[in-house]
Scaffold this active site. Structure first.
Site, PDB file in Angstrom:
ATOM      1  NE  ARG A  59       5.791   3.382   3.726  1.00 14.53           N
ATOM      2  CZ  ARG A  59       4.612   2.810   3.513  1.00 14.53           C
ATOM      3  NH1 ARG A  59       3.582   3.100   4.279  1.00 14.53           N
ATOM      4  NH2 ARG A  59       4.456   1.910   2.551  1.00 14.53           N
ATOM      5  CB  SER A  76       8.742   1.897  -0.836  1.00 16.06           C
ATOM      6  OG  SER A  76       7.618   1.099  -0.998  1.00 16.06           O
ATOM      7  CD  GLU A 135       9.387   4.136   2.837  1.00 18.17           C
ATOM      8  OE1 GLU A 135       9.778   3.160   3.492  1.00 18.17           O
ATOM      9  OE2 GLU A 135       8.462   4.085   2.013  1.00 18.17           O
TER      10      GLU A 135
HETATM   11  N1  EPU Z   1       3.009   1.273 -10.471  1.00 22.81           N
HETATM   12  C1  EPU Z   1       3.578   1.393 -11.717  1.00 22.81           C
HETATM   13  N2  EPU Z   1       4.834   0.868 -11.898  1.00 22.81           N
HETATM   14  C2  EPU Z   1       5.515   0.248 -10.912  1.00 22.81           C
HETATM   15  C3  EPU Z   1       4.933   0.154  -9.624  1.00 22.81           C
HETATM   16  C4  EPU Z   1       3.665   0.678  -9.431  1.00 22.81           C
HETATM   17  O1  EPU Z   1       2.994   1.929 -12.637  1.00 22.81           O
HETATM   18  O2  EPU Z   1       6.633  -0.212 -11.160  1.00 22.81           O
HETATM   19  C5  EPU Z   1       1.650   1.771 -10.283  1.00 22.81           C
HETATM   20  C6  EPU Z   1       0.665   0.596 -10.184  1.00 22.81           C
HETATM   21  O3  EPU Z   1       0.203   0.199 -11.421  1.00 22.81           O
HETATM   22  C7  EPU Z   1      -0.447   1.173  -9.354  1.00 22.81           C
HETATM   23  C8  EPU Z   1       0.265   2.161  -8.452  1.00 22.81           C
HETATM   24  O4  EPU Z   1       1.532   2.425  -9.042  1.00 22.81           O
HETATM   25  O5  EPU Z   1      -1.328   1.900 -10.157  1.00 22.81           O
HETATM   26  C9  EPU Z   1       0.417   1.690  -7.026  1.00 22.81           C
HETATM   27  O6  EPU Z   1       1.218   0.502  -6.972  1.00 22.81           O
HETATM   28  P1  EPU Z   1       1.192  -0.473  -5.692  1.00 22.81           P
HETATM   29  O7  EPU Z   1      -0.196  -0.907  -5.385  1.00 22.81           O
HETATM   30  O8  EPU Z   1       2.220  -1.527  -5.904  1.00 22.81           O
HETATM   31  O9  EPU Z   1       1.583   0.443  -4.478  1.00 22.81           O
HETATM   32  P2  EPU Z   1       2.668   1.588  -4.297  1.00 22.81           P
HETATM   33  O10 EPU Z   1       1.983   2.868  -4.065  1.00 22.81           O
HETATM   34  O11 EPU Z   1       3.667   1.522  -5.392  1.00 22.81           O
HETATM   35  C10 EPU Z   1       2.707   1.410  -1.689  1.00 22.81           C
HETATM   36  C11 EPU Z   1       3.714   1.261  -0.600  1.00 22.81           C
HETATM   37  C12 EPU Z   1       4.201  -0.174  -0.495  1.00 22.81           C
HETATM   38  C13 EPU Z   1       3.001  -1.058  -0.204  1.00 22.81           C
HETATM   39  C14 EPU Z   1       1.976  -0.868  -1.337  1.00 22.81           C
HETATM   40  C15 EPU Z   1       0.684  -1.606  -1.087  1.00 22.81           C
HETATM   41  C16 EPU Z   1       4.804   3.435  -0.487  1.00 22.81           C
HETATM   42  C17 EPU Z   1       6.040   4.213  -0.746  1.00 22.81           C
HETATM   43  N3  EPU Z   1       4.835   2.150  -0.846  1.00 22.81           N
HETATM   44  O12 EPU Z   1       3.375   1.117  -2.922  1.00 22.81           O
HETATM   45  O13 EPU Z   1       5.066  -0.238   0.634  1.00 22.81           O
HETATM   46  O14 EPU Z   1       3.365  -2.422  -0.104  1.00 22.81           O
HETATM   47  O15 EPU Z   1       1.623   0.528  -1.449  1.00 22.81           O
HETATM   48  O16 EPU Z   1      -0.052  -0.962  -0.081  1.00 22.81           O
HETATM   49  O17 EPU Z   1       3.845   3.985   0.033  1.00 22.81           O
HETATM   50  C18 EPU Z   1       7.293  -0.321   1.476  1.00 22.81           C
HETATM   51  O18 EPU Z   1       7.029   0.705   2.092  1.00 22.81           O
HETATM   52  O19 EPU Z   1       8.417  -0.873   1.548  1.00 22.81           O
HETATM   53  C19 EPU Z   1       6.283  -0.899   0.582  1.00 22.81           C
HETATM   54  C20 EPU Z   1       6.551  -1.926  -0.220  1.00 22.81           C
END
Ligand code: EPU
Length: 336
Positions: A160, A235, A331
């Site tokens: 990012r 995010s 972010e």
């Molecule tokens: N999780 C929770 N609670 C929640 C959300 C997530 O416990 O409310 C846990 C999930 O269970 C999982 C982990 O967090 O174990 C990761 O969740 P997820 O796969 O949804 O990905 P993320 O790390 O929360 C990142 C990006 C997203 C992108 C997804 C998929 C960042 C800040 N965000 O989210 O990006 O779509 O991975 O690759 O790195 C964005 O930047 O706008 C965005 C949506």
């Protein structure tokens, strides 16, 4: 160019924040932008409006970058080199690539925003970052009005992150982005857990880029709010990187805390998990809230002000520090 007065920016920011621009203009070519910058020194740029939180009316000239067009620079048997103007909608471009069978961007389907802003924060999702396909970025240097080309390497992409958020912040306006995509032997990135699950549900064993795009669209639709229905900026926080020793100590208390390795001594922890475990998931404070399916997305249920959303973000940051001793970095660009 038609400079309009007192224009509501509600439809130009995906958070749907209702603030006004004192003066507002759309530019549709690099030439128009160069002409405008000769006289206008105090301005604010809007592109897809998908990564900003507006907290007040804007007194300066708001310039909407609406420069469109996709061109094929060269092709070989296996690759295609494209240049895409900054004002093209990101998801429409990705769908166009998938339709042409150009591979590389399918995991980045349905990300809101425009092409011109994709390099700034090196958008990433489901195992792919846009830096993997960017060959160059063309940008207008604000001070001189000259076009400058940055190679992918010169953009210094990180998670990012890029020079456009750091040393080059507010010095350049991105006018086009060039990509190298595959025409065959596509590198299929299906290893991200949610994609694997989605493909298995659909009984797809050898996915095409179209299958990946469809899977990502389905996952995003199920987890993330559609900005056309509920205002949001994706995010709101970055996933924090913490020391492994800190993580191990937390893991003793919170056995389900997820992590992704970063180095031998550092791990990344999902901000969504931290926010959820501070009890914010699905909560609503007036028209500002935390999304019910993904806790790192803050939402505007209709008439929240930017300040209300920002105050909620600060409340969450405070709570995460108190409970986990982790500071969450925002972010989204806060415009105040
Ligand atoms: N999780 C929770 N609670 C929640 C959300 C997530 O416990 O409310 C846990 C999930 O269970 C999982 C982990 O967090 O174990 C990761 O969740 P997820 O796969 O949804 O990905 P993320 O790390 O929360 C990142 C990006 C997203 C992108 C997804 C998929 C960042 C800040 N965000 O989210 O990006 O779509 O991975 O690759 O790195 C964005 O930047 O706008 C965005 C949506």
């Amino acid at each position: 160019m038609n400079i309009q007065k007192n224009i509501s920016l509600k439809k130009y920011n995906t958070f749907g924040i209702s603030v006004n621009a004192k003066r507002f203009v759309k530019v549709t070519s690099v030439y128009e932008l160069q002409q405008l910058l000769k006289t206008e020194k105090d301005f604010f740029l809007i592109s897809g409006g998908s990564n900003m939180l507006l907290t007040k009316n804007l007194e300066q000239l708001v310039i909407l970058i609406d420069i469109k067009g996709i061109s094929i620079d060269k092709e070989s048997n296996n690759s295609v080199f494209l240049t895409v103007n900054a004002g093209e909608n990101w998801h429409d471009f990705v769908l166009w690539c998938v339709g042409e069978n150009y591979g590389g961007l399918e995991n980045l389907s349905l990300i809101p925003g425009n092409v011109g802003t994709c390099p700034i924060q090196n958008i990433g999702a489901y195992g792919v970052e846009v830096k993997d396909t960017i060959t160059k970025v063309e940008a207008l240097e604000i001070e001189t009005g000259k076009l400058v080309t940055f190679s992918g390497e010169e953009c210094k992409f990180g998670y990012r992150d890029s020079i456009f958020k750091n040393t080059h912040k507010n010095l350049f306006i991105i006018t086009s982005v060039s990509f190298k995509l595959t025409k065959n032997k596509h590198k299929i990135n299906s290893s991200y857990g949610a994609i694997e699950t989605e493909l298995a549900t659909q009984k797809i064993t050898s996915p095409t880029i179209k299958d990946i795009s469809n899977a990502v669209i389905a996952i995003r639709k199920s987890k993330l709010p559609d900005p056309n229905e509920i205002g949001n900026s994706g995010s709101f926080f970055k996933n924090p990187v913490i020391k492994l020793s800190h993580y191990n100590a937390l893991k003793k208390v919170y056995s389900s805390i997820p992590s992704y390795p970063v180095s031998e001594t550092l791990v990344k922890v999902p901000a969504g998990w931290l926010v959820e475990n501070c009890g914010f998931k699905g909560r609503r404070f007036g028209d500002a809230g935390v999304h019910k399916n993904q806790a790192l997305v803050l939402v505007n249920y209709g008439n929240a002000t930017g300040i209300e959303i920002y105050n909620l973000a600060k409340k969450i940051q405070k709570s995460v520090i108190e409970k986990f001793d982790i500071s969450l970095e925002i972010e989204v660009n806060i415009i105040q």
